[in-house]
Design a protein around this motif. Sequence first.
Motif, PDB file in Angstrom:
ATOM      1  N   GLY A  40      46.195  38.740  12.611  1.00 28.45           N
ATOM      2  CA  GLY A  40      45.690  37.556  12.160  1.00 28.45           C
ATOM      3  C   GLY A  40      43.630  37.535  12.253  1.00 28.45           C
ATOM      4  O   GLY A  40      43.248  36.335  13.074  1.00 28.45           O
ATOM      5  N   ALA A  41      43.302  38.087  12.852  1.00 30.10           N
ATOM      6  CA  ALA A  41      41.782  38.320  13.048  1.00 30.10           C
ATOM      7  C   ALA A  41      41.238  37.070  11.642  1.00 30.10           C
ATOM      8  O   ALA A  41      41.596  37.196  10.689  1.00 30.10           O
ATOM      9  N   LYS A  42      39.699  36.907  12.776  1.00 33.31           N
ATOM     10  CA  LYS A  42      39.760  34.830  11.065  1.00 33.31           C
ATOM     11  C   LYS A  42      38.010  35.678  11.452  1.00 33.31           C
ATOM     12  O   LYS A  42      37.353  35.476  10.381  1.00 33.31           O
ATOM     13  N   PHE A  43      37.862  37.182  11.896  1.00 33.83           N
ATOM     14  CA  PHE A  43      36.167  37.794  11.196  1.00 33.83           C
ATOM     15  C   PHE A  43      37.079  38.868  11.777  1.00 33.83           C
ATOM     16  O   PHE A  43      38.012  39.681  12.379  1.00 33.83           O
ATOM     17  N   ILE A  44      35.845  39.638  11.624  1.00 31.98           N
ATOM     18  CA  ILE A  44      35.818  41.289  11.478  1.00 31.98           C
ATOM     19  C   ILE A  44      34.389  41.779  13.023  1.00 31.98           C
ATOM     20  O   ILE A  44      33.480  40.930  12.633  1.00 31.98           O
ATOM     21  N   LYS A  45      35.033  42.391  14.221  1.00 30.02           N
ATOM     22  CA  LYS A  45      34.223  42.660  14.932  1.00 30.02           C
ATOM     23  C   LYS A  45      33.764  44.524  14.727  1.00 30.02           C
ATOM     24  O   LYS A  45      35.072  45.172  15.199  1.00 30.02           O
ATOM     25  N   VAL A  46      32.707  45.511  14.598  1.00 26.43           N
ATOM     26  CA  VAL A  46      32.183  45.858  14.893  1.00 26.43           C
ATOM     27  C   VAL A  46      31.261  46.939  15.751  1.00 26.43           C
ATOM     28  O   VAL A  46      30.562  45.656  16.287  1.00 26.43           O
ATOM     29  N   CYS A  47      31.534  48.015  16.384  1.00 23.51           N
ATOM     30  CA  CYS A  47      30.182  48.258  17.165  1.00 23.51           C
ATOM     31  C   CYS A  47      29.552  49.203  16.249  1.00 23.51           C
ATOM     32  O   CYS A  47      29.723  50.298  16.178  1.00 23.51           O
ATOM     33  N   ALA A  48      27.973  48.609  16.260  1.00 21.20           N
ATOM     34  CA  ALA A  48      27.180  49.636  15.216  1.00 21.20           C
ATOM     35  C   ALA A  48      26.419  50.451  15.670  1.00 21.20           C
ATOM     36  O   ALA A  48      25.213  50.608  15.621  1.00 21.20           O
ATOM     37  N   SER A  49      25.760  49.718  17.485  1.00 20.56           N
ATOM     38  CA  SER A  49      25.364  51.153  18.287  1.00 20.56           C
ATOM     39  C   SER A  49      26.080  51.436  19.648  1.00 20.56           C
ATOM     40  O   SER A  49      26.922  50.429  20.151  1.00 20.56           O
ATOM     41  N   GLY A  50      25.390  52.241  20.253  1.00 23.57           N
ATOM     42  CA  GLY A  50      25.886  52.085  21.851  1.00 23.57           C
ATOM     43  C   GLY A  50      26.090  50.861  23.007  1.00 23.57           C
ATOM     44  O   GLY A  50      24.935  50.511  22.201  1.00 23.57           O
ATOM     45  N   GLY A  51      26.564  50.485  23.399  1.00 21.43           N
ATOM     46  CA  GLY A  51      26.418  49.807  24.683  1.00 21.43           C
ATOM     47  C   GLY A  51      26.294  50.359  26.587  1.00 21.43           C
ATOM     48  O   GLY A  51      26.776  51.519  26.852  1.00 21.43           O
ATOM     49  N   VAL A  52      25.791  48.500  26.837  1.00 22.55           N
ATOM     50  CA  VAL A  52      25.368  49.314  28.425  1.00 22.55           C
ATOM     51  C   VAL A  52      26.948  49.586  29.252  1.00 22.55           C
ATOM     52  O   VAL A  52      26.756  50.399  30.270  1.00 22.55           O
ATOM     53  N   PHE A  53      27.653  48.953  28.941  1.00 24.36           N
ATOM     54  CA  PHE A  53      28.307  49.761  30.090  1.00 24.36           C
ATOM     55  C   PHE A  53      29.450  50.829  29.422  1.00 24.36           C
ATOM     56  O   PHE A  53      30.960  50.589  30.197  1.00 24.36           O
ATOM     57  N   SER A  54      28.859  51.434  28.640  1.00 25.81           N
ATOM     58  CA  SER A  54      30.442  52.605  27.760  1.00 25.81           C
ATOM     59  C   SER A  54      29.122  53.365  28.327  1.00 25.81           C
ATOM     60  O   SER A  54      27.757  54.001  28.844  1.00 25.81           O
ATOM     61  N   GLU A  55      30.072  54.302  29.030  1.00 26.31           N
ATOM     62  CA  GLU A  55      29.579  55.762  30.153  1.00 26.31           C
ATOM     63  C   GLU A  55      28.423  56.766  29.054  1.00 26.31           C
ATOM     64  O   GLU A  55      27.392  57.081  29.570  1.00 26.31           O
ATOM     65  N   ILE A  56      29.492  57.152  27.898  1.00 22.69           N
ATOM     66  CA  ILE A  56      29.057  58.439  27.246  1.00 22.69           C
ATOM     67  C   ILE A  56      28.083  58.349  26.405  1.00 22.69           C
ATOM     68  O   ILE A  56      27.368  60.192  25.810  1.00 22.69           O
ATOM     69  N   ASP A  57      27.722  57.428  26.136  1.00 26.37           N
ATOM     70  CA  ASP A  57      26.706  56.758  25.270  1.00 26.37           C
ATOM     71  C   ASP A  57      25.244  56.111  25.657  1.00 26.37           C
ATOM     72  O   ASP A  57      25.452  55.953  26.483  1.00 26.37           O
ATOM     73  N   SER A  58      24.354  55.966  24.589  1.00 30.95           N
ATOM     74  CA  SER A  58      22.884  55.350  24.992  1.00 30.95           C
ATOM     75  C   SER A  58      23.126  54.167  23.972  1.00 30.95           C
ATOM     76  O   SER A  58      23.477  54.845  23.446  1.00 30.95           O
TER      77      SER A  58
END
Length: 435
Positions: free
Chosen positions: A203-221
């Motif tokens: 039932g997604a009305k749109f799609i969300k993707v992650c195209a870069s690292g993030g603040v609250f993720s531990e292993i990426d920049s």
Amino acid sequence: MKTIDTSTWSAIELHGIKAFLLIPSRGEPIKDAAVVIHEDKIDWVGPQSKLSVKYSAIPFARVSYLMPGLWDCHVHYFGVGESDQGGGYAVLASSAARAGARISKDLERTLFAGFTSVREVGGYGGEISPAIQDGSIVGPNIYSSIAPISMTAGHAADSMVLQDIHSLPIATVLDLCAHSLPFAVCDGVEDCIKTIRLQLRKGAKFIKVCASGGVFSEIDSVLDVQFSPEELKVMVDEAARARRVVAAHCHAKEGIMNALNAGVKTIEHGSWLYEECIALMKEKDAILVANASVVEGGMQHVDELPATQARKLRQVAVHSRKAYRLAIKAGVKIALGTDQSRSVDGTFNSHGRNGKEIFWAVNAGMTPLQAIEACTATSPETLGPYMAPKSGQLKEGYDADIIAVSGNPLENIDLLSEASNITHVWKGGHLYKSS
Ligand SMILES: [Zn+2]
């Protein structure tokens, strides 16, 4: 606050609201204005002096300042509470039933803060939405992406709210995603296409993707680029076949450029959104959702964060403040979103504090009217031309999602930050809050 008697709902098909000042969102504010509501839509808007005689017998509520119901275009309902143990594993450790119970309160808080619609960029809200529609619980209209989609070792299921989840075997993560966890991980063109289809199936009305690292993720920049241009392109194309658009989480410039070139509709965060990105956003008619609340609120508590996250947040804050100002100045299309996700009352990103984002938008250079437009009329556009409801404006034929404020937000924008200043909330023509 009065308890609303919902048993009278069906009886009031035609009713109205009179206001000292009406802010339609697009167009000039109207003094001594009236709105007429027919069922769940707005039938008429204008000055009281031009009210047709055909409306002379209908009941009118009287308020001071009237405006469209607000939209939060970047929110998550995960239902993680204070008593949940496990640090980064809290979403895993909390049962779905317990999360749902907390979320029902979060949804009510969101609505009573004046937010009649939310765009959920990953969480349980999409699954819960039918319970709002059938009247079981009270909450805003939810337009959800279901999962945020990341690659293996990317920002979301393989690290985000579950910061240390990468220390689990990947098979365990994928198994959880396949069963109840509102996250998705995919790699390679075929897997990406399948994952989009799975979100559509839920039932997604749109799609969300992650195209870069993030603040609250531990292993990426935050500077890491995630997903290849090919993977991003097939996800945008697959979504488009189902008339959906894609929202892309990105901080780093290369991630922003890849996402825009792939054809995403919105850039979420956009911390390194400088000149080249701004030009491409304008060319593609893309929308920025900057999420200043999570940056500014987070910075007020930065010393309480684990060292890695504190360092990343400081880095993001420097760039995102500059980028937000530049984007506003350059006339990039902007919608407001908070990144609120916590079911713990009273923190900077607790649900129900969504209105602070409007304050931060003015702080970054918007006029109060521009900030209100970014939080109302522009918001549905983040869902693309096919999924956008007629909402966010006080205009004939639009959803009767309307709020009243105790004072004039054009003179004091910070009034919208506090739910207690939102005196009335109508959603779909029904009155949910009255104080
Ligand atoms: Zn988010």
